[in-house]
Design a protein around this motif. Structure first.
Motif, PDB file in Angstrom:
ATOM      1  N   ALA A 182      31.764 115.584 -42.741  1.00 15.89           N
ATOM      2  CA  ALA A 182      32.834 115.087 -43.609  1.00 15.89           C
ATOM      3  C   ALA A 182      34.192 115.613 -43.167  1.00 15.89           C
ATOM      4  N   LEU A 183      34.262 116.889 -42.823  1.00 16.57           N
ATOM      5  CA  LEU A 183      35.522 117.482 -42.386  1.00 16.57           C
ATOM      6  C   LEU A 183      35.964 116.904 -41.040  1.00 16.57           C
ATOM      7  N   GLU A 184      34.994 116.631 -40.155  1.00 13.94           N
ATOM      8  CA  GLU A 184      35.327 115.960 -38.898  1.00 13.94           C
ATOM      9  C   GLU A 184      35.962 114.600 -39.162  1.00 13.94           C
ATOM     10  N   LEU A 185      35.365 113.845 -40.086  1.00 10.67           N
ATOM     11  CA  LEU A 185      35.889 112.522 -40.425  1.00 10.67           C
ATOM     12  C   LEU A 185      37.309 112.620 -40.975  1.00 10.67           C
ATOM     13  N   ALA A 186      37.515 113.574 -41.868  1.00 14.23           N
ATOM     14  CA  ALA A 186      38.842 113.728 -42.464  1.00 14.23           C
ATOM     15  C   ALA A 186      39.878 114.038 -41.386  1.00 14.23           C
ATOM     16  N   PHE A 187      39.513 114.876 -40.433  1.00 14.85           N
ATOM     17  CA  PHE A 187      40.432 115.239 -39.353  1.00 14.85           C
ATOM     18  C   PHE A 187      40.682 114.049 -38.430  1.00 14.85           C
ATOM     19  N   GLN A 188      39.634 113.315 -38.091  1.00 17.96           N
ATOM     20  CA  GLN A 188      39.766 112.227 -37.133  1.00 17.96           C
ATOM     21  C   GLN A 188      40.431 110.996 -37.732  1.00 17.96           C
ATOM     22  N   ALA A 189      40.053 110.646 -38.957  1.00 13.85           N
ATOM     23  CA  ALA A 189      40.525 109.401 -39.564  1.00 13.85           C
ATOM     24  C   ALA A 189      41.849 109.576 -40.295  1.00 13.85           C
ATOM     25  N   GLY A 190      42.134 110.782 -40.734  1.00 13.27           N
ATOM     26  CA  GLY A 190      43.366 111.019 -41.478  1.00 13.27           C
ATOM     27  C   GLY A 190      43.268 110.619 -42.933  1.00 13.27           C
ATOM     28  N   ARG A 191      42.559 109.535 -43.195  1.00 11.72           N
ATOM     29  CA  ARG A 191      42.335 109.050 -44.556  1.00 11.72           C
ATOM     30  C   ARG A 191      41.093 108.183 -44.559  1.00 11.72           C
ATOM     31  N   VAL A 192      40.298 108.256 -45.603  1.00 11.03           N
ATOM     32  CA  VAL A 192      39.131 107.386 -45.743  1.00 11.03           C
ATOM     33  C   VAL A 192      39.219 106.698 -47.096  1.00 11.03           C
ATOM     34  N   ASP A 193      39.277 105.375 -47.065  1.00  7.26           N
ATOM     35  CA  ASP A 193      39.323 104.595 -48.304  1.00  7.26           C
ATOM     36  C   ASP A 193      37.929 104.143 -48.724  1.00  7.26           C
TER      37      ASP A 193
END
Length: 373
Positions: A182-193
């Protein structure tokens, strides 16, 4: 892009000297995580539409490497798994690969309990990695192959006090293991809708979204199940697909987190996986095909700028005998189906049995629903 942080001894150390000091053979467990996030265009002429795919197939064995390593580590720390003690678990494949990695890393023998639906390539891989493969020969009359496998695990572990089973369906550590993802996604995507996840044990959808919901309170979770699966209140029916869906009720499923659920049949998952391969050179097995189908539809349906992230649990290689085998697909009546444009919407999964790609915004925990009757 992968960035290597050289362990410089001091400011005068050159990169070449730092490279010479790196361990040339790191433990395989160190290769888990930091998987790529790739933008995939949606089908259709509008190239501005698309979604982001988290490519968990870049892990040595797939997404469940994360859960396997974490569950084994936690069991050892809690004293549930003694040094050198055997590990026994029921799996349709991917967790077995992760457990084989964890067993090697920590020094444990591993027995994987599977059923005749285990892909031949997966069985050969598990054996090559040192696991014993124990196949059950008949499904449970109520809980199907999964319950038959779990019963076999219980029978094996009952004979030895030093044997431990992760019980991926109900173990909360299977959820906690995905915080790093989850933290990887937050860092890579910047935002998840919108987060799109396949649902089997419920581990990665619950674990990832638990973190993302704190970071992005507006975010929505869309679940992808298989037709014939009981997880969200449908009646159990024979299922061809592996890795998503269930004939039991895993308690790791975070029912209250889902905004909507999609049920995808095997034919649509195969068509989607093959379409991804042709269009994007990025694909995987049953779960990837199903998740990609739903994420693509959301990318075409939602307002422009919506950041949709789909978790692709594995890659294509273990599915050469199934998803990408014309003879296998032809024998099972799932070859050559077109990729559907959109799902059928149903009001409640408790009132309508679905056989085609369908969705519902009514999300039901069938265990609680039965208890309330």
């Amino acid at each position: 892009m992968t960035i290597i942080d050289f362990p410089l001894r001091n400011e005068t150390t050159t990169p070449s000297e730092a490279l010479a000091n790196l361990d040339p053979c790191p433990r395989t467990a160190a290769l888990i995580g930091k998987t790529p996030l790739l933008r995939l265009p949606a089908r259709g002429p509008d190239r501005s539409r698309g979604y982001w795919a988290k490519l968990e197939g870049s892990n040595p064995g797939g997404i469940k490497d994360r859960a396997a390593l974490y569950m084994v580590k936690q069991a050892r720390e809690k004293g549930l798994l003694v040094p050198g003690g055997p590990i026994v678990e029921s799996t349709s494949g991917t967790l077995g690969l992760g457990l084989a990695l964890a067993a090697q890393n920590f020094g444990h023998p591993l027995t994987v309990v599977a059923d005749p639906g285990l892909e031949p390539a997966m069985r050969r891989l598990l054996l090559a990695y040192g696991a014993q493969v124990d196949l059950v020969d008949r499904p449970d009359p109520i809980g199907g192959w999964q319950e038959a496998r779990r019963a076999r695990v219980n029978a094996i572990t009952a004979d030895r006090s030093d044997t431990w089973s992760p019980d991926q369906y109900h173990n909360p550590d299977n959820v906690a293991a995905y915080e790093a993802l989850a933290l990887e996604l937050a860092f890579q995507a910047g935002r998840v809708d919108i987060l799109v996840c396949a649902v089997g044990t419920g581990g990665h959808s619950a674990g990832i979204f638990r973190v993302l919901r704190r970071l992005y309170p507006h975010a929505r979770l869309v679940g992808v199940d298989a037709t014939g699966s009981t997880i969200f209140g449908q009646e159990a029916r024979p299922r061809l697909m592996r890795g998503l869906g269930s004939s039991i009720f895993p308690r790791n499923v975070a029912y209250d987190a889902f905004s909507e659920i999609h049920w995808v049949p095997a034919s649509a998952a195969v068509a989607s996986a093959r379409d991804l391969a042709r269009r994007a050179y990025t694909t995987g097995g049953w779960s990837v095909g199903a998740v990609g189908l739903v994420a693509d539809w959301l990318a075409r349906k939602e307002k422009p700028g919506t950041r949709i992230v789909a978790v692709f649990p594995d890659g294509p290689h273990r599915y050469a005998d199934t998803v990408f085998n014309d003879d296998y697909c032809r024998e099972n009546g799932i070859l050559g189906q077109p990729v559907p444009d959109e799902p059928v919407t149903i009001s409640s999964p408790l009132s309508t049995q679905v056989v085609e790609w369908s969705r519902s915004e009514t999300v039901v925990d069938p265990v609680l629903a039965e208890a309330a009757r």
